[in-house]
Scaffold this active site. Structure first.
Site, PDB file in Angstrom:
ATOM      1  N   LYS A  72       0.564  -1.418   0.345  1.00 12.31           N
ATOM      2  CA  LYS A  72       0.011  -0.093  -0.178  1.00 12.31           C
ATOM      3  C   LYS A  72       0.830   1.516  -0.634  1.00 12.31           C
ATOM      4  CE  LYS A  72      -3.699  -2.376   0.553  1.00 12.31           C
ATOM      5  NZ  LYS A  72      -3.201  -3.586  -0.292  1.00 12.31           N
TER       6      LYS A  72
HETATM    7  C1  LIG Z   1      -5.050  -4.626   0.989  1.00 13.49           C
HETATM    8  C2  LIG Z   1      -6.242  -4.796   0.164  1.00 13.49           C
HETATM    9  C3  LIG Z   1      -7.637  -5.603   0.800  1.00 13.49           C
HETATM   10  C4  LIG Z   1      -7.012  -6.385   2.691  1.00 13.49           C
HETATM   11  O1  LIG Z   1      -5.488  -5.589   3.148  1.00 13.49           O
HETATM   12  P1  LIG Z   1      -4.796  -6.489   4.509  1.00 13.49           P
HETATM   13  O2  LIG Z   1      -4.053  -5.580   4.592  1.00 13.49           O
HETATM   14  O3  LIG Z   1      -4.111  -7.322   3.428  1.00 13.49           O
HETATM   15  O4  LIG Z   1      -5.483  -7.305   5.336  1.00 13.49           O
HETATM   16  C5  LIG Z   1      -8.604  -5.342   1.324  1.00 13.49           C
HETATM   17  N1  LIG Z   1      -9.187  -5.021   0.215  1.00 13.49           N
HETATM   18  C6  LIG Z   1      -8.096  -4.247  -0.585  1.00 13.49           C
HETATM   19  C7  LIG Z   1      -8.769  -3.923  -2.406  1.00 13.49           C
HETATM   20  C8  LIG Z   1      -6.688  -4.422  -0.209  1.00 13.49           C
HETATM   21  O5  LIG Z   1      -6.141  -3.761  -1.534  1.00 13.49           O
END
Ligand SMILES: *Cc1c(COP(=O)(O)O)cnc(C)c1O
Length: 392
Positions: free
Chosen positions: A189
């Site tokens: 992210k």
């Molecule tokens: C990364 C992500 C998640 C989940 O996040 P985690 O921290 O990996 O559990 C959920 N939805 C979207 C759209 C994502 O990109």
């Protein structure tokens, strides 16, 4: 080409000061949830206009807590998009509710809000929009639909930190307004804790319940010093992870700016190398209604029509050709209703045609702040060459 020349589709960047700070946390004697978690939550609350914020072990846990806070469970329907990381639908299943998947708008690749309205039934309790690649949906329309039908909104803003919505009230950060807004700080992210997440809520009461839900439902009270009114999970963030997030937050503005510059370089390179003439769909920087992306990803959609006399372009072949030229790409995401478990819930090919087309042909190109200015041109040049060769 050496391994270090390979351009991945993304790469986290942790600066030296943050690495040193993580070392101090490890040496401090307090390595799980403690002062860094509190400081991280306070900094996030400031970012989101003073709204209550609590952190969690990851974005998935964050969304599950959000669904529980909204009281969603067996018998309830939650409307969401099939073009997302499968966590979005999995958490709906995890709380015992039914995910109702509707098609996406091909221009934004986000949930089609017209399709959301059409899918509302007496059992619908919430809408869970996803801001794919950090591009918000039409927030005015989303909250108008929710108000009209009495629905909760759980925003899967996992990819949307520092994305904005601009309207008569000015340009506001996603999370600074709205109902329950969930972010992820997973390694890919825009800012990361390695793993982590946070939920922006409406009231101190919701925040208190979120604290219970993340730690076994424990409340301090009574003769034994504690009580459990409802079972919670073990979903807390550690101070080690919070220290990483605290080190990233001051760089957020620069990260968003740099991503915007690189996206602009992509648009210019795409024009230079004729990607549109090859039938490649570029992302939409802003929609007509004021959505401002944080450029979490730069995604193209490859042509799915068979060219006259040529073979159909296969995404995996394009990815392989780029890999051989030292360029990493990603798939975010295949349409999730076609995964075995969701087919088992009754979903079939042909039901969500835009999502199916996009899920088969979407391709994430490299985009991260430490990339070189010249990289977007190189990526587009090789992408154009690969598409020409493979569809001949
Ligand atoms: C990364 C992500 C998640 C989940 O996040 P985690 O921290 O990996 O559990 C959920 N939805 C979207 C759209 C994502 O990109």
């Amino acid at each position: 080409m050496s391994a270090t020349d390979f351009l991945p589709f993304t790469r986290p960047h942790i600066d030296a000061a943050t690495i040193a700070e993580v070392g101090r946390v490890l040496a401090s004697g307090w390595i799980t949830s403690g002062p860094r978690v509190q400081a991280f939550e306070a900094a996030l609350s400031t970012l989101f206009g003073g709204r209550p914020v609590r952190s969690f072990a990851n974005g998935t846990a964050t969304m599950e807590v959000a669904l529980r806070l909204a009281g969603i469970g067996p018998g309830d329907e939650v409307i969401t998009t099939p073009i997302t990381w499968v966590a979005t639908a999995n958490v709906i299943v995890a709380v015992g509710a039914r995910p109702v998947l509707v098609d996406v708008d091909p221009r934004t690749r986000n949930i089609d809000l017209g399709a959301v309205e059409a899918a509302i039934t007496p059992r619908t309790r919430a809408v869970m929009p996803v801001y794919l690649s950090g591009l918000p949906v039409d927030m005015g329309r989303l909250y108008a639909i929710a108000a009209k039908h009495g629905l909760r909104v759980i925003e899967d803003a996992a990819q949307a930190i520092d994305a904005r919505w601009s309207d008569q009230q000015g340009s506001r950060r996603i999370g600074a307004f709205g109902d329950l807004v969930s972010f992820s700080f997973q390694a890919n992210k825009n800012i990361t804790c390695a793993e982590g997440g946070c939920l922006v809520m409406n009231t101190p009461e919701e925040a208190e319940r979120a604290e219970r839900l993340r730690l076994q439902g424990v409340v301090r009270s009574g003769l034994d010093g504690m009580d459990v009114a409802e079972p919670g999970g073990k979903l807390n963030l550690t101070d080690i992870n919070a220290a990483i997030g605290l080190g990233q937050l001051p760089q957020l503005a620069a990260i968003t700016r740099r991503r915007g510059e690189l996206a602009q370089a992509y648009f210019e390179a795409a024009a230079r190398h004729g990607l549109a003439d090859l039938g490649i769909e570029l992302p939409r920087p802003t929609n007509a209604t004021g959505a401002i992306t944080n450029w979490h990803m730069f995604q193209v959609v490859l042509p799915t029509e068979r060219p006259a006399g040529g073979p159909r372009l296969v995404r995996s072949a394009v990815m392989q050709a780029l890999r051989e030229r030292g360029i990493g790409t990603g798939v975010h995401y295949p349409a999730l209703h076609l995964f075995s478990f969701y087919r088992g819930l009754g979903w079939r090919e042909g039901q969500l045609p835009q999502a199916e087309r996009i899920g088969r042909a979407i391709l994430t190109l490299p985009l991260f702040p430490q990339m070189d200015d010249a990289d977007p041109d190189r990526v587009c040049r090789h992408l154009a060459a690969a598409c020409r060769t493979l569809s001949r």
